[in-house]
Design a protein around this motif. Structure first.
Motif, PDB file in Angstrom:
ATOM      1  N   UNK A   1      13.254  37.156 -37.225  1.00  0.00           N
ATOM      2  CA  UNK A   1      13.279  38.058 -36.090  1.00  0.00           C
ATOM      3  C   UNK A   1      13.433  37.241 -34.816  1.00  0.00           C
ATOM      4  N   UNK A   2      14.390  37.613 -33.922  1.00  0.00           N
ATOM      5  CA  UNK A   2      14.580  36.836 -32.696  1.00  0.00           C
ATOM      6  C   UNK A   2      13.404  37.006 -31.750  1.00  0.00           C
ATOM      7  N   UNK A   3      13.153  35.947 -31.019  1.00  0.00           N
ATOM      8  CA  UNK A   3      12.048  36.018 -30.060  1.00  0.00           C
ATOM      9  C   UNK A   3      12.492  36.770 -28.814  1.00  0.00           C
ATOM     10  N   UNK A   4      11.525  37.204 -28.014  1.00  0.00           N
ATOM     11  CA  UNK A   4      11.810  37.951 -26.784  1.00  0.00           C
ATOM     12  C   UNK A   4      12.573  37.088 -25.794  1.00  0.00           C
ATOM     13  N   UNK A   5      12.303  35.786 -25.792  1.00  0.00           N
ATOM     14  CA  UNK A   5      12.972  34.883 -24.865  1.00  0.00           C
ATOM     15  C   UNK A   5      14.458  34.771 -25.191  1.00  0.00           C
ATOM     16  N   UNK A   6      14.811  34.615 -26.471  1.00  0.00           N
ATOM     17  CA  UNK A   6      16.226  34.495 -26.831  1.00  0.00           C
ATOM     18  C   UNK A   6      16.963  35.813 -26.635  1.00  0.00           C
ATOM     19  N   UNK A   7      16.282  36.928 -26.843  1.00  0.00           N
ATOM     20  CA  UNK A   7      16.901  38.232 -26.616  1.00  0.00           C
ATOM     21  C   UNK A   7      17.223  38.436 -25.140  1.00  0.00           C
ATOM     22  N   UNK A   8      16.331  38.041 -24.257  1.00  0.00           N
ATOM     23  CA  UNK A   8      16.594  38.224 -22.824  1.00  0.00           C
ATOM     24  C   UNK A   8      17.677  37.267 -22.330  1.00  0.00           C
ATOM     25  N   UNK A   9      17.758  36.057 -22.896  1.00  0.00           N
ATOM     26  CA  UNK A   9      18.815  35.131 -22.507  1.00  0.00           C
ATOM     27  C   UNK A   9      20.182  35.662 -22.937  1.00  0.00           C
ATOM     28  N   UNK A  10      20.238  36.250 -24.120  1.00  0.00           N
ATOM     29  CA  UNK A  10      21.487  36.857 -24.585  1.00  0.00           C
ATOM     30  C   UNK A  10      21.887  38.030 -23.721  1.00  0.00           C
ATOM     31  N   UNK A  11      20.928  38.839 -23.301  1.00  0.00           N
ATOM     32  CA  UNK A  11      21.211  39.980 -22.432  1.00  0.00           C
ATOM     33  C   UNK A  11      21.729  39.514 -21.082  1.00  0.00           C
ATOM     34  N   UNK A  12      21.103  38.474 -20.553  1.00  0.00           N
ATOM     35  CA  UNK A  12      21.537  37.930 -19.262  1.00  0.00           C
ATOM     36  C   UNK A  12      22.970  37.407 -19.363  1.00  0.00           C
ATOM     37  N   UNK A  13      23.303  36.751 -20.463  1.00  0.00           N
ATOM     38  CA  UNK A  13      24.652  36.229 -20.647  1.00  0.00           C
ATOM     39  C   UNK A  13      25.671  37.364 -20.732  1.00  0.00           C
ATOM     40  N   UNK A  14      25.320  38.424 -21.421  1.00  0.00           N
ATOM     41  CA  UNK A  14      26.231  39.566 -21.547  1.00  0.00           C
ATOM     42  C   UNK A  14      26.426  40.246 -20.200  1.00  0.00           C
ATOM     43  N   UNK A  15      25.348  40.423 -19.456  1.00  0.00           N
ATOM     44  CA  UNK A  15      25.446  41.050 -18.128  1.00  0.00           C
ATOM     45  C   UNK A  15      26.271  40.176 -17.189  1.00  0.00           C
ATOM     46  N   UNK A  16      26.065  38.867 -17.240  1.00  0.00           N
ATOM     47  CA  UNK A  16      26.819  37.936 -16.393  1.00  0.00           C
ATOM     48  C   UNK A  16      28.316  38.000 -16.727  1.00  0.00           C
ATOM     49  N   UNK A  17      28.635  38.006 -18.023  1.00  0.00           N
ATOM     50  CA  UNK A  17      30.027  38.117 -18.433  1.00  0.00           C
ATOM     51  C   UNK A  17      30.631  39.447 -17.986  1.00  0.00           C
ATOM     52  N   UNK A  18      29.877  40.529 -18.158  1.00  0.00           N
ATOM     53  CA  UNK A  18      30.356  41.855 -17.740  1.00  0.00           C
ATOM     54  C   UNK A  18      30.619  41.927 -16.252  1.00  0.00           C
ATOM     55  N   UNK A  19      29.730  41.342 -15.452  1.00  0.00           N
ATOM     56  CA  UNK A  19      29.914  41.338 -13.991  1.00  0.00           C
ATOM     57  C   UNK A  19      31.159  40.549 -13.611  1.00  0.00           C
ATOM     58  N   UNK A  20      31.328  39.391 -14.229  1.00  0.00           N
ATOM     59  CA  UNK A  20      32.512  38.576 -13.907  1.00  0.00           C
ATOM     60  C   UNK A  20      33.802  39.270 -14.342  1.00  0.00           C
ATOM     61  N   UNK A  21      33.766  39.888 -15.502  1.00  0.00           N
ATOM     62  CA  UNK A  21      34.954  40.599 -15.974  1.00  0.00           C
ATOM     63  C   UNK A  21      35.277  41.768 -15.053  1.00  0.00           C
ATOM     64  N   UNK A  22      34.268  42.507 -14.637  1.00  0.00           N
ATOM     65  CA  UNK A  22      34.492  43.652 -13.744  1.00  0.00           C
ATOM     66  C   UNK A  22      35.008  43.194 -12.379  1.00  0.00           C
TER      67      UNK A  22
END
Length: 163
Positions: A1-22
């Motif tokens: 099971x992934x830890x809360x820290x790795x889940x939030x880092x993945x979310x931040x990376x996805x949001x950052x990519x989405x913002x740059x793409x937009x």
């Protein structure tokens, strides 16, 4: 099971990519719109082969347009008693301008270097607007400054050329 820290880092990376793409998409759309808006006039000025070329002596200006007699300079071009040019081009009464006739009309656009600069002025405005998106939305301030400076220089040179 992934830890809360790795889940939030993945979310931040996805949001950052989405913002740059937009923001990259918005900047690209602004520039494409600038090219689209410019091309309506620019192709008459830049692709002059087979088009009527001549001069207009500005006789009258009213309601955002100026008019005057057209004197042909190219073969196949016919003289006209009255052609119309946009007043925003910086024309003055009595001035003689080199122009290109828009096909199928009595409307003309300024030709030569100043005409090319003026025709592409919407792209210069798009560069100014895109610079804000690049600097703020993409968080690339240096690139934003370069793009903005290019747009500002273009507007300034155009203003000086059509005066």
């Amino acid at each position: 099971m992934p830890s809360a820290l790795s889940l939030s880092q993945g979310t931040v990376a996805v949001v950052r990519f989405g913002r740059r793409a937009a923001m990259g998409t918005v900047a690209a759309l602004i520039l494409v719109a600038g090219v689209w808006a410019s091309w309506g006039t620019a192709h008459h000025v830049m692709l002059t082969k087979g088009r009527e070329q001549g001069t207009i002596t500005v006789a009258r200006c009213a309601d955002g347009t100026c008019s005057g007699p057209y004197h042909p300079m190219s073969t196949g071009s016919t003289a006209r008693d009255r052609v119309v040019i946009d007043d925003a081009v910086g024309v003055r009464r009595g001035e003689v301008l080199t122009v290109v006739v828009k096909p199928g009309s009595d409307e003309v656009v300024r030709s030569g270097p100043s005409g090319v600069l003026y025709a592409w002025l919407p792209l210069a405005g798009a560069l100014l607007l895109a610079s804000v998106v690049v600097a703020g939305g993409l968080r690339r301030p240096r690139a934003g400054w370069v793009i903005g400076a290019a747009g500002f220089a273009w507007v300034t040179v155009t203003f000086l050329a059509v005066r």
